[in-house]
Design an enzyme around this catalytic site. Structure first.
Site, PDB file in Angstrom:
ATOM      1  N   ASN A   1      -0.083   4.579   2.114  1.00 49.13           N
ATOM      2  CA  ASN A   1       1.299   4.234   2.492  1.00 49.13           C
ATOM      3  C   ASN A   1       2.273   4.294   1.357  1.00 49.13           C
ATOM      4  OD1 ASN A   1       3.697   3.537   3.752  1.00 49.13           O
ATOM      5  ND2 ASN A   1       2.909   1.473   4.149  1.00 49.13           N
ATOM      6  N   LYS A   8       5.210   4.588   1.425  1.00 47.98           N
ATOM      7  CA  LYS A   8       6.697   3.642   1.496  1.00 47.98           C
ATOM      8  C   LYS A   8       7.783   4.462   1.155  1.00 47.98           C
ATOM      9  CE  LYS A   8       3.864  -0.583   1.603  1.00 47.98           C
ATOM     10  NZ  LYS A   8       3.581  -1.947   1.040  1.00 47.98           N
ATOM     11  N   HIS A  63       3.846  -1.962  10.654  1.00 47.38           N
ATOM     12  CA  HIS A  63       3.693  -2.247   9.615  1.00 47.38           C
ATOM     13  C   HIS A  63       4.543  -3.478   9.251  1.00 47.38           C
ATOM     14  CE1 HIS A  63       3.975  -2.711   5.113  1.00 47.38           C
ATOM     15  NE2 HIS A  63       2.877  -1.917   5.021  1.00 47.38           N
ATOM     16  N   GLU A 104       6.332  -4.506   7.107  1.00 47.92           N
ATOM     17  CA  GLU A 104       7.829  -4.198   6.646  1.00 47.92           C
ATOM     18  C   GLU A 104       8.702  -3.764   7.684  1.00 47.92           C
ATOM     19  OE1 GLU A 104       6.725  -1.682   3.163  1.00 47.92           O
ATOM     20  OE2 GLU A 104       5.639  -3.639   2.185  1.00 47.92           O
ATOM     21  N   GLU A 119      -3.759  -6.281   7.424  1.00 47.64           N
ATOM     22  CA  GLU A 119      -2.639  -6.137   6.323  1.00 47.64           C
ATOM     23  C   GLU A 119      -2.326  -7.696   6.409  1.00 47.64           C
ATOM     24  OE1 GLU A 119      -1.440  -2.246   4.430  1.00 47.64           O
ATOM     25  OE2 GLU A 119      -0.153  -3.003   5.718  1.00 47.64           O
ATOM     26  N   GLY A 145       1.695  -6.179  -1.912  1.00 50.82           N
ATOM     27  CA  GLY A 145       2.429  -5.950  -3.120  1.00 50.82           C
ATOM     28  C   GLY A 145       2.363  -7.260  -4.048  1.00 50.82           C
ATOM     29  N   SER A 162      -2.797  -5.173  -1.640  1.00 51.80           N
ATOM     30  CA  SER A 162      -3.171  -5.059  -3.115  1.00 51.80           C
ATOM     31  C   SER A 162      -4.725  -4.431  -3.026  1.00 51.80           C
ATOM     32  CB  SER A 162      -2.922  -6.660  -3.453  1.00 51.80           C
ATOM     33  OG  SER A 162      -1.545  -6.903  -3.737  1.00 51.80           O
TER      34      SER A 162
HETATM   35  P1  13P Z   1       0.008  -2.869  -1.489  1.00 52.76           P
HETATM   36  O1  13P Z   1      -1.200  -2.078  -1.577  1.00 52.76           O
HETATM   37  O2  13P Z   1       0.991  -2.059  -2.395  1.00 52.76           O
HETATM   38  O3  13P Z   1      -0.024  -4.119  -1.324  1.00 52.76           O
HETATM   39  O4  13P Z   1       0.598  -2.392  -0.050  1.00 52.76           O
HETATM   40  C1  13P Z   1      -0.140  -2.359   0.930  1.00 52.76           C
HETATM   41  C2  13P Z   1       0.772  -1.816   2.271  1.00 52.76           C
HETATM   42  O5  13P Z   1       1.575  -2.400   2.584  1.00 52.76           O
HETATM   43  C3  13P Z   1      -0.089  -0.537   2.837  1.00 52.76           C
HETATM   44  O6  13P Z   1       0.694  -0.474   4.011  1.00 52.76           O
END
Ligand code: 13P
Length: 256
Positions: free
Chosen positions: A9, A11, A95, A97, A167, A173, A212
């Protein structure tokens, strides 16, 4: 046997078409010749065409990061499932976010998952508890609610191409990844809900861990019997790191 699905992803990265295509080509080269894993990259929607042209048909599958449930109309800034057809095979839905910043709700996630399936896209339905929910012991309650809502519009799971991503929001992150056994416990809970909906198909659905995930910790997830891959954020922006995670999935035991 479930084939692990490793999805990157990206982002809101990278910020130019040339960087996006370079990264995609590097991932394609790294994935070439790897059997026993499904490698997916999810670039920003605006780069999907460029990336598709660059990588061609092959070992790297493309996904979108979100989509609208509706096909057309007055939805400013949105992308219709009809627009993704032929460009993306997968689409991340729900997701955290998007739940946090864009008003995505359990209900809208359910509509989008059903719409993705209806349009021949494979949804990666993302669920996970926030830090305060974990602290208050609400994880299993939150997962139960989110998974049932995400799948509410599906009558069966067989043939949908569904992937579920666990997740935990506190792990995204932060470098504070869930432990393999903790992620496995949630994956078991998710699979039990899948089995209630479609007992025949529950064992075919890949369940990913995300948050992560790195080359260093990936094998600890893939060794878990109910975890079949990862949804990778930061580490998917470095082709070497993403390739190492793909290799960890190839080397892991297959789960049935
Ligand atoms: P990270 O791997 O940067 O923690 O992000 C995970 C994520 O949100 C994947 O969709």
């Amino acid at each position: 046997m479930r084939v692990p699905v490793i999805a990157g992803n990206w982002k809101m990265n990278p910020t130019s078409a040339s960087e996006a295509t370079s990264l995609a080509l590097a991932v394609r080269d790294a994935a070439d010749g790897l059997a026993g894993v499904t490698a997916v990259i999810c670039p920003p929607t605006i780069w999907l065409s460029d990336v598709q042209r660059a990588v061609g048909a092959g070992r790297v599958h493309l996904g979108a990061q979100t989509m609208a449930a509706d096909e057309r109309g007055a939805f400013t800034g949105e992308t219709s499932p009809l627009m993704l057809r032929g460009l993306a095979e997968f689409v991340i839905i729900g997701h955290s976010e998007r739940r946090q910043y864009d008003g995505e709700t359990d209900e809208s996630v359910g509509r989008k998952v059903a719409s993705a399936v209806a349009h021949g896209l494979r949804p990666i339905a993302a669920v996970g508890e926030r830090a305060e929910e974990r602290r208050s012991g609400a994880t299993s309650h939150v997962i139960d609610r989110q998974v049932r809502a995400a799948l509410a519009g599906l009558e069966r799971l067989a043939g949908t191409g569904l992937v579920v991503a666990y997740e935990p929001v506190w792990a995204i992150g932060t470098g504070d990844a869930a432990s393999g056994p903790d992620a496995q416990a949630v994956a078991v809970q998710i699979r039990a809900i899948l089995a209630e909906i479609d007992p025949e198909a529950a064992d075919e659905i890949p369940i990913q861990y995300g948050g992560s995930c790195t080359p260093e910790n990936a094998a600890a997830y893939f060794a878990q019997p109910d975890i079949d891959g990862a949804l990778v954020g930061g580490a998917s922006l470095k082709a070497d790191a993403f390739a190492a995670i793909l290799h960890a999935a190839v080397d892991a035991p297959r789960h049935a």
